[in-house]
Scaffold this motif. Sequence first.
Motif, mmCIF file in Angstrom:
data_model
loop_
_atom_site.group_PDB
_atom_site.id
_atom_site.type_symbol
_atom_site.label_atom_id
_atom_site.label_comp_id
_atom_site.label_asym_id
_atom_site.label_seq_id
_atom_site.Cartn_x
_atom_site.Cartn_y
_atom_site.Cartn_z
ATOM 1 N N CYS A 1 -6.641 0.412 -7.672
ATOM 2 C CA CYS A 1 -5.384 0.265 -6.880
ATOM 3 C C CYS A 1 -4.580 -0.852 -7.517
ATOM 4 N N GLU B 1 -10.831 8.423 2.873
ATOM 5 C CA GLU B 1 -9.553 8.686 2.144
ATOM 6 C C GLU B 1 -9.611 9.888 0.973
ATOM 7 N N CYS C 1 -3.542 8.346 0.305
ATOM 8 C CA CYS C 1 -3.797 7.217 -0.722
ATOM 9 C C CYS C 1 -3.676 7.880 -2.362
ATOM 10 N N CYS D 1 1.048 -1.275 0.014
ATOM 11 C CA CYS D 1 -0.034 0.067 0.166
ATOM 12 C C CYS D 1 0.709 1.259 -0.118
ATOM 13 N N ASN E 1 -3.683 1.178 7.929
ATOM 14 C CA ASN E 1 -2.658 1.094 6.522
ATOM 15 C C ASN E 1 -1.449 1.793 6.916
HETATM 16 FE FE1 SF4 Z 1 -3.384 1.823 -0.041
HETATM 17 FE FE2 SF4 Z 1 -4.967 3.416 -1.497
HETATM 18 FE FE3 SF4 Z 1 -4.582 0.849 -2.303
HETATM 19 FE FE4 SF4 Z 1 -6.083 1.406 -0.270
HETATM 20 S S1 SF4 Z 1 -6.400 1.883 -2.375
HETATM 21 S S2 SF4 Z 1 -4.342 -0.434 -0.480
HETATM 22 S S3 SF4 Z 1 -4.873 3.058 0.630
HETATM 23 S S4 SF4 Z 1 -3.022 2.579 -2.239
#
Ligand code: SF4
Length: 308
Positions: free
Chosen positions: A263, A203, A175, A89, A117
């Motif tokens: 993501c 977020e 994020c 992450c 996180n």
């Molecule tokens: Fe991390 Fe953003 Fe992926 Fe969630 S969406 S795992 S906060 S990078």
Amino acid sequence: MGDNSIRALQDKIRSLLDKRNGILLAHNYQRPEVQDVADLCGDSLELSIKASETDAEVIVFCGVHFMAETASILCPDKKVLLPVSSAGCPMADMITAKQLREKKQEMPDAVVISYVNTTAEVKAESDLCCTSANAIQVANSVNPALPILMTPDKNLAGYTKKHTDRKISYWDGYCVYHNNLTVEQVKRVKKAHPEAVFLAHPECRPEVLELADEAKSTSGMIAYAANSGQRDFIIGTETGILYPLSKANPDKQFFPADPNMICTDMKKTGLMDVLRALEILEPEVKVPEEIRVRAKTAVDRMLAIPLK
Ligand code: SF4
Ligand code: 13P
């Protein structure tokens, strides 16, 4: 991959899970075929609770590294597998334990609340942990006389600050996907679906959250849609959530605020990776005991706080 080969792989995974006395946990952003083979899909809080309660000997965590680490923190006697070890992450990597130790020296009275996180090392330097589902309750559990430092997500911290009377300072993390969602994008989708309820993840940036009817964790969005009389929803989070939302609410419509909010790390895990992990019982995530014990204190304090 065709439906038959997907089903064949899922059957193999299920029978290996039986043989290994294993459980498969999947985050709500995982690929549909991975969610479909899981024992439980959920948000970070639900998955942590399930990990703390299971009597399985093997936990296959389909998510990202901090989630598997949290399971390992809670269940040191179990084998925790993260099928793709590079699934991380980027936000969790925006603060290190050393940086947090330095910040604590500047703010010696502060109570440190770290988002789940984060790495285990950062949790070990924190007083409490929180998730997007319980950040407000966690902040409210702190002695009002003491300042709070929230790490690493400035947006979750800003959202929490707005909904409590606690004195909250933030780390400057975010994020990379949620922070990219703009007011203009949301307004465009709202214009196309004027009746829709807008659900956003905490977020997201504060100005995006201003436009939201509700700010919710990923599972909070699924529950909200299920209990709402409305039919149309605009969803301000990673697009993987659209699958469990539609599955749980087949009569409702969900429109992504940004269809490109994907993501990359959450999409790394495929069925072949899960199968291989169960066959060879690797890659394992294990937190060193000295860090685990301190990190567990922060996670346990969070888990002891009632949600209401
Ligand atoms: Fe991390 Fe953003 Fe992926 Fe969630 S969406 S795992 S906060 S990078
Ligand atoms: P949830 O705990 O709401 O599922 O969120 C986890 C996450 O990584 C959001 O980007």
